[in-house]
Design an enzyme around this catalytic site. Sequence first.
Site, PDB file in Angstrom:
ATOM      1  N   CYS A   8      21.391  86.443  25.321  1.00 57.82           N
ATOM      2  CA  CYS A   8      20.132  87.155  25.570  1.00 57.82           C
ATOM      3  C   CYS A   8      19.837  88.039  24.366  1.00 57.82           C
ATOM      4  O   CYS A   8      20.480  87.894  23.326  1.00 57.82           O
ATOM      5  CB  CYS A   8      20.190  87.945  26.875  1.00 57.82           C
ATOM      6  SG  CYS A   8      21.407  89.273  26.903  1.00 57.82           S
ATOM      7  N   ASN A  11      22.723  91.472  24.910  1.00 59.77           N
ATOM      8  CA  ASN A  11      24.091  91.208  25.388  1.00 59.77           C
ATOM      9  C   ASN A  11      24.681  92.396  26.171  1.00 59.77           C
ATOM     10  O   ASN A  11      25.887  92.623  26.155  1.00 59.77           O
ATOM     11  CB  ASN A  11      25.020  90.799  24.228  1.00 59.77           C
ATOM     12  CG  ASN A  11      26.374  90.246  24.663  1.00 59.77           C
ATOM     13  OD1 ASN A  11      27.393  90.493  24.043  1.00 59.77           O
ATOM     14  ND2 ASN A  11      26.407  89.491  25.748  1.00 59.77           N
ATOM     15  N   CYS A  13      22.795  93.155  29.361  1.00 62.89           N
ATOM     16  CA  CYS A  13      22.278  92.948  30.724  1.00 62.89           C
ATOM     17  C   CYS A  13      22.421  91.481  31.157  1.00 62.89           C
ATOM     18  O   CYS A  13      23.392  91.113  31.811  1.00 62.89           O
ATOM     19  CB  CYS A  13      20.817  93.381  30.845  1.00 62.89           C
ATOM     20  SG  CYS A  13      20.528  95.120  30.483  1.00 62.89           S
ATOM     21  N   ARG A  14      21.457  90.638  30.778  1.00 62.05           N
ATOM     22  CA  ARG A  14      21.392  89.276  31.341  1.00 62.05           C
ATOM     23  C   ARG A  14      22.564  88.367  30.968  1.00 62.05           C
ATOM     24  O   ARG A  14      23.158  87.727  31.846  1.00 62.05           O
ATOM     25  CB  ARG A  14      20.067  88.596  30.951  1.00 62.05           C
ATOM     26  CG  ARG A  14      18.858  89.228  31.594  1.00 62.05           C
ATOM     27  CD  ARG A  14      17.593  88.786  30.926  1.00 62.05           C
ATOM     28  NE  ARG A  14      17.546  89.272  29.545  1.00 62.05           N
ATOM     29  CZ  ARG A  14      16.607  88.972  28.679  1.00 62.05           C
ATOM     30  NH1 ARG A  14      15.631  88.153  29.031  1.00 62.05           N
ATOM     31  NH2 ARG A  14      16.624  89.464  27.458  1.00 62.05           N
ATOM     32  N   SER A  15      22.890  88.275  29.674  1.00 61.51           N
ATOM     33  CA  SER A  15      23.929  87.294  29.309  1.00 61.51           C
ATOM     34  C   SER A  15      25.328  87.699  29.802  1.00 61.51           C
ATOM     35  O   SER A  15      26.069  86.826  30.267  1.00 61.51           O
ATOM     36  CB  SER A  15      23.910  86.956  27.813  1.00 61.51           C
ATOM     37  OG  SER A  15      24.194  88.070  27.012  1.00 61.51           O
ATOM     38  N   ASP A 123      13.400  90.316  31.208  1.00 62.13           N
ATOM     39  CA  ASP A 123      14.385  91.267  30.703  1.00 62.13           C
ATOM     40  C   ASP A 123      14.423  92.524  31.578  1.00 62.13           C
ATOM     41  O   ASP A 123      13.475  93.309  31.590  1.00 62.13           O
ATOM     42  CB  ASP A 123      14.018  91.640  29.262  1.00 62.13           C
ATOM     43  CG  ASP A 123      15.171  92.321  28.555  1.00 62.13           C
ATOM     44  OD1 ASP A 123      16.035  92.891  29.244  1.00 62.13           O
ATOM     45  OD2 ASP A 123      15.208  92.265  27.313  1.00 62.13           O
TER      46      ASP A 123
HETATM   47  P1  4NP Z   1      19.404  92.031  27.620  1.00 69.00           P
HETATM   48  O1  4NP Z   1      18.500  93.364  27.713  1.00 69.00           O
HETATM   49  O2  4NP Z   1      18.792  91.191  26.513  1.00 69.00           O
HETATM   50  O3  4NP Z   1      19.252  91.380  28.947  1.00 69.00           O
HETATM   51  O4  4NP Z   1      20.799  92.494  27.321  1.00 69.00           O
HETATM   52  C1  4NP Z   1      18.264  94.187  26.610  1.00 69.00           C
HETATM   53  C2  4NP Z   1      19.089  95.269  26.384  1.00 69.00           C
HETATM   54  C3  4NP Z   1      18.860  96.100  25.305  1.00 69.00           C
HETATM   55  C4  4NP Z   1      17.800  95.859  24.455  1.00 69.00           C
HETATM   56  C5  4NP Z   1      16.980  94.771  24.671  1.00 69.00           C
HETATM   57  C6  4NP Z   1      17.215  93.936  25.746  1.00 69.00           C
HETATM   58  N1  4NP Z   1      17.557  96.734  23.358  1.00 69.00           N
HETATM   59  O5  4NP Z   1      16.600  96.480  22.606  1.00 69.00           O
HETATM   60  O6  4NP Z   1      18.298  97.686  23.164  1.00 69.00           O
END
Ligand code: 4NP
Length: 155
Positions: A8, A11, A13-15, A123
């Site tokens: 994702c 890294n 949350c989702r992945s 997201d």
């Molecule tokens: P993820 O969510 O892609 O599901 O892990 C996010 C977590 C942090 C950020 C973006 C997406 N960030 O920009 O910090």
Amino acid sequence: MIKVLFVCLGNICRSPMAEFIFKDMVKKNGIEKQFYIESSATSYEEIGNDMYYYAKEKLDEMGIPYKKRKATRIEKEDYKKYDYIIGMEERNIQNIIRIVGNDKENKICKLLDFSKKPRDIADPWYTGNFTVTYNDIVEGCTAFLNYLKEKNEIM
Ligand code: 4NP
């Protein structure tokens, strides 16, 4: 050994949720020895950070075990290392291709492309809705496991 990398943007949350949900799923199916499962980011934003608090809270609520971890970014060499590189949304796919190069061996896909209703996984970092994220990931992982069974990739 089937090597799976969930990817994702951050890294955190989702992945990693997908990593631990799928690890739990294959364990419950008694086939965990046939898998190597990891997750990574496409951005540098959260490198070294543990899974986000609300992602862990959702996994706790659903009884999915997880470990303390450090976010990593996908590397070009990962294309050779993994059999399935699974993004959460379209922009992950574009970013993965930018990092690893062309998908000559058709290894890159989107998690919900395995489901009956192909779509992006929103997201939760922005939506704040970890229940929708969790349900979408379970739907995708279930469909992915069924796909592997139908392809006779699992012994
Ligand atoms: P993820 O969510 O892609 O599901 O892990 C996010 C977590 C942090 C950020 C973006 C997406 N960030 O920009 O910090």
